[in-house]
Structure formats: structure tokens, C-alpha cells
Write a protein that holds these residues in place. Structure first.
Motif, PDB file in Angstrom:
ATOM      1  N   GLU A  66       0.834  -1.210   0.000  1.00 62.69           N
ATOM      2  CA  GLU A  66       0.000   0.000   0.000  1.00 62.69           C
ATOM      3  C   GLU A  66       0.866   1.256   0.000  1.00 62.69           C
ATOM      4  OE1 GLU A  66      -4.026  -1.046   2.455  1.00 62.69           O
ATOM      5  OE2 GLU A  66      -2.141  -1.179   3.569  1.00 62.69           O
ATOM      6  N   LEU A  67       2.016   1.181   0.681  1.00 57.48           N
ATOM      7  CA  LEU A  67       2.908   2.339   0.773  1.00 57.48           C
ATOM      8  C   LEU A  67       3.626   2.647  -0.539  1.00 57.48           C
ATOM      9  CD1 LEU A  67       4.626   2.030   4.264  1.00 57.48           C
ATOM     10  CD2 LEU A  67       3.679   4.127   3.295  1.00 57.48           C
ATOM     11  N   ALA A  68       3.804   1.638  -1.387  1.00 62.64           N
ATOM     12  CA  ALA A  68       4.630   1.806  -2.584  1.00 62.64           C
ATOM     13  C   ALA A  68       4.208   2.991  -3.456  1.00 62.64           C
ATOM     14  CB  ALA A  68       4.644   0.507  -3.388  1.00 62.64           C
ATOM     15  N   PRO A  69       2.922   3.174  -3.767  1.00 56.08           N
ATOM     16  CA  PRO A  69       2.553   4.333  -4.586  1.00 56.08           C
ATOM     17  C   PRO A  69       2.883   5.666  -3.913  1.00 56.08           C
ATOM     18  CG  PRO A  69       0.770   2.725  -4.524  1.00 56.08           C
ATOM     19  CD  PRO A  69       1.759   2.310  -3.482  1.00 56.08           C
ATOM     20  N   GLN A  70       2.730   5.733  -2.585  1.00 60.81           N
ATOM     21  CA  GLN A  70       3.059   6.973  -1.883  1.00 60.81           C
ATOM     22  C   GLN A  70       4.558   7.231  -1.923  1.00 60.81           C
ATOM     23  OE1 GLN A  70       1.343   6.620   2.087  1.00 60.81           O
ATOM     24  NE2 GLN A  70      -0.589   7.502   1.370  1.00 60.81           N
ATOM     25  N   ARG A  71       5.347   6.183  -1.741  1.00 62.76           N
ATOM     26  CA  ARG A  71       6.790   6.358  -1.757  1.00 62.76           C
ATOM     27  C   ARG A  71       7.283   6.799  -3.135  1.00 62.76           C
ATOM     28  NH1 ARG A  71       8.051   1.114   2.011  1.00 62.76           N
ATOM     29  NH2 ARG A  71       8.205   2.237   4.002  1.00 62.76           N
ATOM     30  N   ARG A  72       6.574   6.422  -4.181  1.00 61.99           N
ATOM     31  CA  ARG A  72       6.962   6.881  -5.531  1.00 61.99           C
ATOM     32  C   ARG A  72       6.753   8.380  -5.683  1.00 61.99           C
ATOM     33  NH1 ARG A  72       4.895   1.790  -7.256  1.00 61.99           N
ATOM     34  NH2 ARG A  72       2.870   2.665  -7.854  1.00 61.99           N
ATOM     35  N   GLU A  73       5.871   8.936  -4.873  1.00 61.95           N
ATOM     36  CA  GLU A  73       5.637  10.385  -4.931  1.00 61.95           C
ATOM     37  C   GLU A  73       6.637  11.155  -4.084  1.00 61.95           C
ATOM     38  OE1 GLU A  73       1.536  10.852  -3.782  1.00 61.95           O
ATOM     39  OE2 GLU A  73       0.867  10.618  -5.857  1.00 61.95           O
ATOM     40  N   ILE A  74       7.467  10.430  -3.319  1.00 61.44           N
ATOM     41  CA  ILE A  74       8.463  11.059  -2.452  1.00 61.44           C
ATOM     42  C   ILE A  74       9.827  10.469  -2.809  1.00 61.44           C
ATOM     43  CG2 ILE A  74       9.148  11.560  -0.078  1.00 61.44           C
ATOM     44  CD1 ILE A  74       6.273  10.929   0.786  1.00 61.44           C
ATOM     45  N   GLY A  75      10.528  11.121  -3.725  1.00 64.87           N
ATOM     46  CA  GLY A  75      11.847  10.647  -4.110  1.00 64.87           C
ATOM     47  C   GLY A  75      12.850  10.894  -2.995  1.00 64.87           C
ATOM     48  N   MET A  76      13.834   9.987  -2.876  1.00 58.50           N
ATOM     49  CA  MET A  76      14.836  10.154  -1.824  1.00 58.50           C
ATOM     50  C   MET A  76      16.220   9.872  -2.369  1.00 58.50           C
ATOM     51  SD  MET A  76      14.698   8.988   2.112  1.00 58.50           S
ATOM     52  CE  MET A  76      15.915   9.563   3.310  1.00 58.50           C
ATOM     53  N   VAL A  77      17.150  10.751  -2.037  1.00 56.28           N
ATOM     54  CA  VAL A  77      18.557  10.601  -2.400  1.00 56.28           C
ATOM     55  C   VAL A  77      19.341  10.452  -1.106  1.00 56.28           C
ATOM     56  CG1 VAL A  77      20.535  11.663  -3.552  1.00 56.28           C
ATOM     57  CG2 VAL A  77      18.223  11.989  -4.482  1.00 56.28           C
ATOM     58  N   PHE A  78      20.069   9.349  -0.986  1.00 54.61           N
ATOM     59  CA  PHE A  78      20.748   9.002   0.258  1.00 54.61           C
ATOM     60  C   PHE A  78      22.210   9.460   0.240  1.00 54.61           C
ATOM     61  CE2 PHE A  78      17.316   6.005  -0.393  1.00 54.61           C
ATOM     62  CZ  PHE A  78      16.726   5.895   0.858  1.00 54.61           C
ATOM     63  N   GLN A  79      22.873   9.288   1.376  1.00 55.86           N
ATOM     64  CA  GLN A  79      24.308   9.578   1.451  1.00 55.86           C
ATOM     65  C   GLN A  79      25.083   8.679   0.493  1.00 55.86           C
ATOM     66  OE1 GLN A  79      25.758   9.429   5.504  1.00 55.86           O
ATOM     67  NE2 GLN A  79      23.852  10.261   6.316  1.00 55.86           N
ATOM     68  N   LEU A  80      24.756   7.388   0.507  1.00 53.82           N
ATOM     69  CA  LEU A  80      25.366   6.432  -0.405  1.00 53.82           C
ATOM     70  C   LEU A  80      24.480   6.280  -1.633  1.00 53.82           C
ATOM     71  CD1 LEU A  80      26.605   3.802   2.208  1.00 53.82           C
ATOM     72  CD2 LEU A  80      27.848   5.738   1.226  1.00 53.82           C
ATOM     73  N   PHE A  81      25.018   5.739  -2.699  1.00 51.77           N
ATOM     74  CA  PHE A  81      24.361   5.856  -3.989  1.00 51.77           C
ATOM     75  C   PHE A  81      23.408   4.692  -4.283  1.00 51.77           C
ATOM     76  CE2 PHE A  81      28.992   6.972  -4.346  1.00 51.77           C
ATOM     77  CZ  PHE A  81      28.826   8.265  -3.880  1.00 51.77           C
TER      78      PHE A  81
END
Length: 242
Positions: A66-81
């Protein structure tokens, strides 16, 4: 641990979170996209409640599916690649669009190339991550986040794993995204960059918001003694220039 913090991000605004290590900045980002589950409070993206399903007085946490579609709307760039070493740059950026975004391979490749162009990495589309510098890999990671076409992008200290000479190329791409009017929250120790690029700055310590306001005001004219002490130390270490 976060302690009853609350803030609002306007559409198209860039917000920088600054503060000492362990102050809760990264935890805040991870709560926004439910990589960590907050034990209280609500997180809203526009008019959508993130991570929870509420039916009257009843409430439950969403499943990962259920969370997957919401997480696609919130991009995240981490310290590591976190790039796939066995995939080319183009495939790293396109993979999620094919697997979860509903695009055909040709559509995903077209989108990937558009996003790689945006971060000035299209010329490396056929290379593998091991052939790239750290700054180049982080720019590919940013392109991957952009390919989700998110409403919000979170950056968790995106330059902390880079050699000093590579930091500028990543910050330059983030500035271009800010200039486009993208909605972004940035955790960073690059105080001068936060001052010059962010619309607002929040200074955190011990899981609390100590000070919040326009970037120039918080960094150049902090109102709180703890903020002044932190920025004074950063200045002494060479982190802020006029």
C-alpha cells in the motif's frame, strides 16, 4: 528520536535541515516517507495521509504494498548511492519505471535519458557505476529519484560520502532543481549552500526544532543562542563564507 516536531513545506519550496550529528535530521526524512514509522502525529503530502489508513476512529499502518505508490511520490537521495553495479547508468535510472511505474522499456529509457540530461550525465548512459566518480554516481542517483516524477524530493546529506573536490558538481545539480521550483527537503552540513539555495532553514538539536525561518535570517542572524553557537563553530571550521 524526534520530539513533537511540526513544520509545513509549501509547493515549490526548498527547506534545509541543519544541526549537529544526531539531532534528528535524517530521522525526520525517513519518517516522511515511512522508512521509519513514527509513533505519533500525521504526515501529509498535499491532501493524502502518508503511511496510515484511517476509518473514523480506527487507524492502521499501511502495508509495504500500500505504501509503494506513496513512496513513488516522495523521491529520496541518500548519502550512499545504492546503484546496481551490474546495470548500466541508463538501466539504473529506468528500472523502477519499468518494474513499478507501468512504463514500457522504451518509455522508461526515454524518461531515463531526459533525467540523465537534467543532471548532466547523459554522456555516461552506457557506462557501469564502477567507471564513475562518486559525484557522478550521486548525480545518477538524483536522476533515478527524478525518474519517479515525485511531488517531493528528500536529500539526506547527499555530499557527505564524496571527496571535497566532487561536492560542487552535486550541489550544482541540486541548485538547478531548486531554481526549477521543485519541492525539496535537504539535510546538509553545507551551511553556505543552505543559506544561498534554501528558501527556509530549520536548525535542529536533540530531536527538537530550535529555530526556523528564512535561510538568510537563520544563518546570518540567528535568534537562538544555540543556533549562534552551532553556526559559530561551523564558521570557525571554515564552513561559512561571506
Amino acid at each position: 528520536m524526534l520530539k513533537d516536531i511540526s513544520f509545513t513545506l509549501k509547493r515549490g519550496e526548498t527547506l534545509a535541515l541543519i544541526g549537529p550529528s544526531g539531532s534528528g535530521k535524517s530521522t525526520c526524512l525517513r519518517c516522511i516517507n515511512f522508512l521509519e514509522q513514527p509513533n505519533g502525529g500525521d504526515i501529509w503530502l498535499e491532501d493524502e495521509l502518508i503511511g496510515r489508513v484511517r476509518n473514523g476512529a480506527r487507524e492502521r499502518v499501511m502495508s509495504d504494498k500500500e505504501l509503494a505508490p506513496q513512496r513513488r511520490e516522495i523521491g529520496m537521495v541518500f548519502q550512499l548511492f545504492y546503484l546496481w553495479p551490474h546495470l548500466t547508468v541508463r538501466d539504473n535510472v529506468a528500472l523502477a519505471s519499468i518494474k513499478a511505474g507501468g512504463l514500457t522499456r522504451s518509455q522508461a529509457y526515454e524518461l531515463a535519458e531526459q533525467m540523465l540530461g537534467k543532471v548532466h550525465m547523459l554522456h555516461k548512459a552506457d557506462q557501469y557505476p564502477e567507471k564513475l566518480s562518486g559525484g557522478q554516481q550521486q548525480r545518477v542517483a538524483i536522476a533515478r529519484a527524478l525518474a519517479q516524477r515525485p511531488k517531493l524530493i528528500l536529500f539526506d546529506e547527499p555530499t557527505s560520502a564524496l571527496d571535497p573536490e566532487l561536492v560542487g558538481e552535486v550541489l550544482g545539480v541540486i541548485k538547478e532543481l531548486a531554481d526549477e521550483g521543485r519541492s525539496m527537503i535537504l539535510v546538509t552540513h553545507e551551511i553556505r549552500f543552505a543559506r544561498d539555495v534554501a528558501d527556509r532553514v530549520i536548525f535542529m538539536e536533540g530531536g527538537l526544532i530550535v529555530e526556523e525561518g528564512p535561510a538568510q535570517d537563520v544563518i546570518n542572524r540567528p535568534a537562538q543562542e544555540r543556533t549562534r553557537a552551532f553556526l559559530g563553530q561551523v564558521h570557525a571550521d571554515g564552513g561559512i563564507a561571506a
